[in-house]
Design a protein around this motif. Structure first.
Motif, PDB file in Angstrom:
ATOM      1  N   UNK A  31       0.833  -1.199   0.000  1.00 33.67           N
ATOM      2  CA  UNK A  31       0.000   0.000   0.000  1.00 33.67           C
ATOM      3  C   UNK A  31       0.870   1.252   0.000  1.00 33.67           C
ATOM      4  N   UNK A  32       1.906   1.254   0.837  1.00 30.49           N
ATOM      5  CA  UNK A  32       2.816   2.396   0.895  1.00 30.49           C
ATOM      6  C   UNK A  32       3.451   2.659  -0.467  1.00 30.49           C
ATOM      7  N   UNK A  33       3.868   1.602  -1.142  1.00 34.29           N
ATOM      8  CA  UNK A  33       4.496   1.751  -2.457  1.00 34.29           C
ATOM      9  C   UNK A  33       3.505   2.347  -3.457  1.00 34.29           C
ATOM     10  N   UNK A  34       2.264   1.849  -3.449  1.00 39.97           N
ATOM     11  CA  UNK A  34       1.248   2.376  -4.365  1.00 39.97           C
ATOM     12  C   UNK A  34       0.915   3.827  -4.035  1.00 39.97           C
ATOM     13  N   UNK A  43       2.834   6.045  -2.539  1.00 34.36           N
ATOM     14  CA  UNK A  43       3.968   6.886  -2.908  1.00 34.36           C
ATOM     15  C   UNK A  43       4.125   7.029  -4.416  1.00 34.36           C
ATOM     16  N   UNK A  44       3.586   6.082  -5.172  1.00 27.98           N
ATOM     17  CA  UNK A  44       3.625   6.154  -6.633  1.00 27.98           C
ATOM     18  C   UNK A  44       2.502   7.027  -7.190  1.00 27.98           C
ATOM     19  N   UNK A  45       1.602   7.500  -6.316  1.00 30.68           N
ATOM     20  CA  UNK A  45       0.563   8.427  -6.764  1.00 30.68           C
ATOM     21  C   UNK A  45      -0.852   7.910  -6.740  1.00 30.68           C
ATOM     22  N   UNK A  46      -1.077   6.716  -6.199  1.00 28.04           N
ATOM     23  CA  UNK A  46      -2.449   6.193  -6.188  1.00 28.04           C
ATOM     24  C   UNK A  46      -3.397   7.070  -5.389  1.00 28.04           C
ATOM     25  N   UNK A  47      -2.880   7.850  -4.463  1.00 26.72           N
ATOM     26  CA  UNK A  47      -3.713   8.735  -3.647  1.00 26.72           C
ATOM     27  C   UNK A  47      -4.488   9.728  -4.501  1.00 26.72           C
ATOM     28  N   UNK A  48      -4.008  10.003  -5.703  1.00 27.09           N
ATOM     29  CA  UNK A  48      -4.673  10.977  -6.571  1.00 27.09           C
ATOM     30  C   UNK A  48      -6.060  10.520  -7.023  1.00 27.09           C
ATOM     31  N   UNK A  49      -6.321   9.226  -6.965  1.00 25.43           N
ATOM     32  CA  UNK A  49      -7.615   8.696  -7.399  1.00 25.43           C
ATOM     33  C   UNK A  49      -8.676   8.733  -6.309  1.00 25.43           C
ATOM     34  N   UNK A  50      -8.300   9.068  -5.099  1.00 23.78           N
ATOM     35  CA  UNK A  50      -9.239   8.969  -3.978  1.00 23.78           C
ATOM     36  C   UNK A  50     -10.503   9.797  -4.199  1.00 23.78           C
ATOM     37  N   UNK A  51     -10.365  11.063  -4.519  1.00 27.54           N
ATOM     38  CA  UNK A  51     -11.568  11.895  -4.648  1.00 27.54           C
ATOM     39  C   UNK A  51     -12.418  11.530  -5.861  1.00 27.54           C
ATOM     40  N   UNK A  52     -11.811  10.910  -6.872  1.00 32.26           N
ATOM     41  CA  UNK A  52     -12.576  10.523  -8.062  1.00 32.26           C
ATOM     42  C   UNK A  52     -13.274   9.178  -7.900  1.00 32.26           C
ATOM     43  N   UNK A  53     -12.818   8.363  -6.967  1.00 34.16           N
ATOM     44  CA  UNK A  53     -13.350   7.003  -6.864  1.00 34.16           C
ATOM     45  C   UNK A  53     -14.008   6.696  -5.531  1.00 34.16           C
ATOM     46  N   UNK A  54     -14.003   7.641  -4.618  1.00 29.90           N
ATOM     47  CA  UNK A  54     -14.604   7.404  -3.300  1.00 29.90           C
ATOM     48  C   UNK A  54     -15.380   8.633  -2.849  1.00 29.90           C
ATOM     49  N   UNK A  55     -16.090   8.495  -1.761  1.00 27.24           N
ATOM     50  CA  UNK A  55     -16.735   9.632  -1.108  1.00 27.24           C
ATOM     51  C   UNK A  55     -15.958   9.865   0.190  1.00 27.24           C
TER      52      UNK A  55
END
Length: 82
Positions: A15-18, A20-32
């Motif tokens: 999870x940390x690797x993902x 740090x690779x930028x997966x956090x950018x999808x949070x607002x588009x894919x979750x509430x």
């Protein structure tokens, strides 16, 4: 079983690797996931579109608290009149 390490309560090494690779950018588009006001606005928009059910998955170290806060927000949402 390593994929389930810290599942829904924290981040494991993968999870940390993902993250740090930028997966956090999808949070607002894919979750509430947001502030209480934004969550309330999103749920209200869903209700106005006729959506009457959602799936909610609390996460983090305080799941009872997450449930309580979500219930308080969702309770403010008015369903669309038929």
């Amino acid at each position: 079983m390593a994929v389930h390490d810290q599942h829904l309560i924290g981040l494991n090494a993968a999870d940390d690797a993902a993250w740090n690779a930028g997966s956090w950018q999808a949070i607002t588009a894919t979750t509430v996931t947001a502030t209480p006001d934004r969550i309330r606005d999103t749920l209200s928009a869903y209700a106005q579109d006729g959506i009457t059910e959602i799936v909610y998955q609390p996460t983090g170290p305080d799941i009872p608290g997450e449930l309580e806060r979500f219930i308080a927000i969702a309770g403010d949402v008015q369903l669309k009149s038929s």
